[in-house]
Write a protein that holds these residues in place. Sequence first.
Motif, PDB file in Angstrom:
ATOM      1  N   VAL A  99      44.539  35.081  63.764  1.00 54.09           N
ATOM      2  CA  VAL A  99      45.559  34.348  64.525  1.00 54.09           C
ATOM      3  C   VAL A  99      46.043  33.162  63.689  1.00 54.09           C
ATOM      4  N   TYR A 100      47.371  33.018  63.597  1.00 52.22           N
ATOM      5  CA  TYR A 100      47.968  31.952  62.797  1.00 52.22           C
ATOM      6  C   TYR A 100      49.201  31.393  63.498  1.00 52.22           C
ATOM      7  N   ASP A 350      45.475  24.609  67.909  1.00 52.65           N
ATOM      8  CA  ASP A 350      46.770  24.641  67.238  1.00 52.65           C
ATOM      9  C   ASP A 350      46.646  24.801  65.735  1.00 52.65           C
ATOM     10  N   HIS A 351      45.619  24.232  65.150  1.00 54.51           N
ATOM     11  CA  HIS A 351      45.379  24.314  63.709  1.00 54.51           C
ATOM     12  C   HIS A 351      44.002  23.735  63.437  1.00 54.51           C
ATOM     13  N   GLY A 352      43.572  23.826  62.179  1.00 57.02           N
ATOM     14  CA  GLY A 352      42.293  23.254  61.783  1.00 57.02           C
ATOM     15  C   GLY A 352      42.485  22.023  60.924  1.00 57.02           C
ATOM     16  N   ALA A 353      41.568  21.826  59.975  1.00 57.05           N
ATOM     17  CA  ALA A 353      41.635  20.657  59.093  1.00 57.05           C
ATOM     18  C   ALA A 353      40.831  20.933  57.839  1.00 57.05           C
ATOM     19  N   LEU A 354      41.305  20.421  56.724  1.00 50.10           N
ATOM     20  CA  LEU A 354      40.507  20.442  55.505  1.00 50.10           C
ATOM     21  C   LEU A 354      39.405  19.400  55.609  1.00 50.10           C
ATOM     22  N   LEU A 355      38.245  19.742  55.071  1.00 49.55           N
ATOM     23  CA  LEU A 355      37.087  18.851  55.095  1.00 49.55           C
ATOM     24  C   LEU A 355      36.604  18.566  53.683  1.00 49.55           C
ATOM     25  N   VAL A 372      43.227  25.197  57.479  1.00 47.71           N
ATOM     26  CA  VAL A 372      44.189  24.542  58.365  1.00 47.71           C
ATOM     27  C   VAL A 372      44.838  25.521  59.319  1.00 47.71           C
ATOM     28  N   THR A 373      45.144  26.723  58.842  1.00 47.47           N
ATOM     29  CA  THR A 373      46.033  27.608  59.615  1.00 47.47           C
ATOM     30  C   THR A 373      45.329  28.708  60.404  1.00 47.47           C
ATOM     31  N   LEU A 436      52.874  37.288  58.074  1.00 48.83           N
ATOM     32  CA  LEU A 436      53.218  36.188  58.975  1.00 48.83           C
ATOM     33  C   LEU A 436      53.814  35.047  58.162  1.00 48.83           C
ATOM     34  N   VAL A 437      54.792  34.365  58.770  1.00 45.51           N
ATOM     35  CA  VAL A 437      55.425  33.212  58.141  1.00 45.51           C
ATOM     36  C   VAL A 437      55.072  31.968  58.931  1.00 45.51           C
ATOM     37  N   GLN A 438      54.846  30.876  58.192  1.00 45.03           N
ATOM     38  CA  GLN A 438      54.504  29.595  58.802  1.00 45.03           C
ATOM     39  C   GLN A 438      55.362  28.501  58.183  1.00 45.03           C
ATOM     40  N   GLY A 439      55.604  27.446  58.960  1.00 44.71           N
ATOM     41  CA  GLY A 439      56.364  26.323  58.449  1.00 44.71           C
ATOM     42  C   GLY A 439      55.758  25.009  58.869  1.00 44.71           C
TER      43      GLY A 439
END
Length: 527
Positions: A99-100, A350-355, A372-373, A436-439
């Motif tokens: 899921v993205y 909604d999204h994640g995070a870099l750690l 993140v995605t 899938l495309v993301q922006g």
Amino acid sequence: MAKNKVSRRKFLAGSGATAASGMAACGSTEGGPDRAEPPQGGSWERPPDQRNRGNRRNLILLNVDTFRADNLQCYGGNGLVQCPRLNRFAEDSVIFDDVYPEGMPTIPTRRVLWTGRRILPFSYYHQHEPVQLPGWHELFYEDQTLAETLHEAGYHTVLIADIPHLQRPGKNFHRGYRYYEWVRGQEVDYYAQAPHQTPDFGHILPASYLELPELDNRRTRGFLNQYNANRRRYEKECEALIELTAKNVIGWLKRNHAESPFLLHMEAFDPHEPWDPPKRFLDPYMPNAKGPAWWQPPYADIEIPEEGLKRLRANYAGESMCVDYWVGEILKTIEELGLYDDSIVAFTSDHGALLGEQGQFLKGPERMRVQVTHNPLLVRLPNKEQGGKHVKGFVHHPDIMPTLMGLLGLDPPARATGNNIWPLVSGETNSFHDYLVQGYGWIGAVRTSEWNFSQVVNPERYQKEYKPQLYNLEKDPQELTNVADQYPDVVNDLSAKLMDYLEAGSGLTSGSFHAREGHRPPEAPVG
């Protein structure tokens, strides 16, 4: 080919995109003097009356912010975060593996989740608030939302949220909800009066770190000043705001669980930064922590001392564990009230995070990588039907709302562009999307089963340098090594896919912020 590239550039430049480059920090401001032409007014069509249709099951949707998929064991686990309650919930749920989001971050993502409608290519409209990003604005007047659609189907519609961006003046995300509660105090919500004289924040971040020019000292201190004032106010009532939000959800359920069918929608900001977990959730990762608290991770690419890296990761783990606990309290209440028997219960983020991967933290236009995605999506059916089943195949955020509507036996609103992807679960198909495309800001990404590629999609508006990123997912599943220079043919192919997707959205993703003169929607059904 050159002519085709020029036409795409002209298309993107004329699509209402008129801001400077997307910025990363939610408390930051970035924009420009030019802006899109204001919409001239639109029309809204009432969703169809479906009161005598469907299975009349309840829908309980629990969405949290900045929650990595790999916080959960069903997504492989990251070896850091402990989420025992959501791990148990996953055992009884259908687990969507791939899921993205389409548009990011907070507000663009929720525009998609609310409407089931794609929003790329973005437009930019200046907002009277701290965040300035393309795609970051209220719902369009023409949009038909999940809440509006279920209200027309005879559902009680309920929103309980602590996300400050949903609550800001001018936003309309409570549209269609006949009961809603705002929980105040997150991040830079103007909830408490911040001191005019900025306090010393040495207990939060080292003074030498605060002075780094990359941090924008004035903005960082202003952010901490407002949040610290908020925290002093709300901690008189709770250990973390997710506690108040969860207790409001639990209270509504206890008072109204017999009022079926209902949509109960929770939006919780945690574990979004600042990362300041209650001590009982920090202790499993860093017992008796000393020194600066490191509540605020950096959006800038700067070197962090080792003690800061350890504390930031422990803080995020504690925040996520706190979310797990309080979401678990909601799930326990659902079970105690017997609501699992006749409800669809979904958990996502909604999204994640870099750690610290690639030396970076958090999210941003230049950071559309798996940490993140990749989103969790767990859907629990009555009787634990197909509980624990992993479902392969790409799921895009526009697909989530039509899928949940389908599980209720109802049609999504006419404007939704996503798919009901439940045939992936039943085995009727194994794919709805080849890619899938993301922006995010003025950078776009395209993800296939083999590659993740990102590039600037609007160079006229993106004001920084960005080297395209390409990751080989078979050899590098954590997306740590950029190999764009090694695969020029792959770069060209994925770039074309990305730009074609954006071009295909021309005319689909614009809208109006008010009704056209004289417009009057159809009358609501009686009864």
